[in-house]
Design a protein around this motif. Structure first.
Motif, PDB file in Angstrom:
ATOM      1  N   TYR A   1       0.868  -1.189   0.000  1.00  0.00           N
ATOM      2  CA  TYR A   1       0.000   0.000   0.000  1.00  0.00           C
ATOM      3  C   TYR A   1       0.895   1.225   0.000  1.00  0.00           C
ATOM      4  CZ  TYR A   1      -3.842   3.081   1.515  1.00  0.00           C
ATOM      5  OH  TYR A   1      -4.782   4.070   1.609  1.00  0.00           O
TER       6      TYR A   1
ATOM      7  N   TYR B   1      -3.252   0.395  -3.626  1.00  0.00           N
ATOM      8  CA  TYR B   1      -2.627  -0.881  -3.263  1.00  0.00           C
ATOM      9  C   TYR B   1      -2.056  -1.490  -4.538  1.00  0.00           C
ATOM     10  CZ  TYR B   1      -1.969  -5.305  -0.800  1.00  0.00           C
ATOM     11  OH  TYR B   1      -1.434  -6.420  -0.196  1.00  0.00           O
TER      12      TYR B   1
ATOM     13  N   HIS C   1      -6.818  -2.927   2.451  1.00  0.00           N
ATOM     14  CA  HIS C   1      -6.052  -1.685   2.463  1.00  0.00           C
ATOM     15  C   HIS C   1      -6.683  -0.556   1.650  1.00  0.00           C
ATOM     16  CE1 HIS C   1      -2.918  -4.582   3.697  1.00  0.00           C
ATOM     17  NE2 HIS C   1      -2.354  -3.556   4.288  1.00  0.00           N
TER      18      HIS C   1
END
Length: 210
Positions: free
Chosen positions: A23, A37, A77
């Motif tokens: 990320y 990401y 994420h």
């Protein structure tokens, strides 16, 4: 050495040779500055001499990983996902992108375009290479064209590629990192004389982030 059963799953895109995932902030092109990401898929035979991830070329060095696990990690994420490589289109991207789409993700790809386009994409960054040119189909759907400038001849190549993309494709010239001090003034001068082009920089390297 992967088993024959695993190879079948990789060929179908159910598993993919995963090099790394992280990320970070997108450093290049239209979405620079955006949190995303990154999923880096191993395997590439395009062979750019200035590639800064040559360790991605040999797919056998990167463990075949089930798409479900890749997606699970990604969506924990971000909902903006960038698929890169290596050359991700070496593999069938259909199942990976369908699974990400089912989770509501926006999916970007960074590709040389050298292989058949598979998968569902919200943004296609086409970065063509002289030694293995893109397939004709990708020019019509590319959202941005990013040509890496290593020497003066790359500007000629950039114009040849720009003549093939669709009218809405955004055009970028990006200095090759090791030659940046030499080619940035050339790119700036060229863009000022040819304002259909924009300058792309690898801002993540200036920020010292992945």
């Amino acid at each position: 050495m992967i088993t024959e059963d695993t190879k079948v799953l990789v060929d179908k895109g159910i598993m993919l040779p995963l090099m790394e995932e992280f990320y970070t902030i997108q450093g290049e092109g239209f979405y620079k500055g955006t949190a995303a990401y990154f999923i880096r898929i191993g395997g590439c035979d395009v062979g750019c001499h200035w590639c800064d991830v040559k360790e991605s070329w040999d797919a056998s060095l990167h463990p075949p990983t089930h798409v479900g696990k890749i997606v699970e990690n990604a969506v924990s994420h971000s909902d903006t996902i960038v698929i890169t490589g290596g050359e991700p289109l070496t593999w069938d991207m259909t199942i990976l992108t369908e699974t990400l789409k089912a989770q509501g993700c926006k999916i970007h790809i960074e590709t040389s375009g050298a292989y058949k386009l598979t998968g569902q994409w919200d943004w296609i960054c086409l970065s063509p290479k002289k030694i293995k040119l893109p397939t004709e189909e990708i020019y019509e759907v590319a959202n941005e064209l990013k040509v890496i400038v290593y020497n003066l001849h790359d500007l000629k190549f950039a114009e040849e590629q720009a003549a093939k993309v669709n009218k809405d494709c955004i055009l970028y010239l990006q200095p090759e990192w090791s030659k940046r001090d030499t080619v940035i003034p050339i790119i700036v001068d060229y863009v000022m004389k040819n304002p259909k082009w924009k300058v792309s920089l690898q801002t993540h390297k200036y920020l010292n982030i992945p």
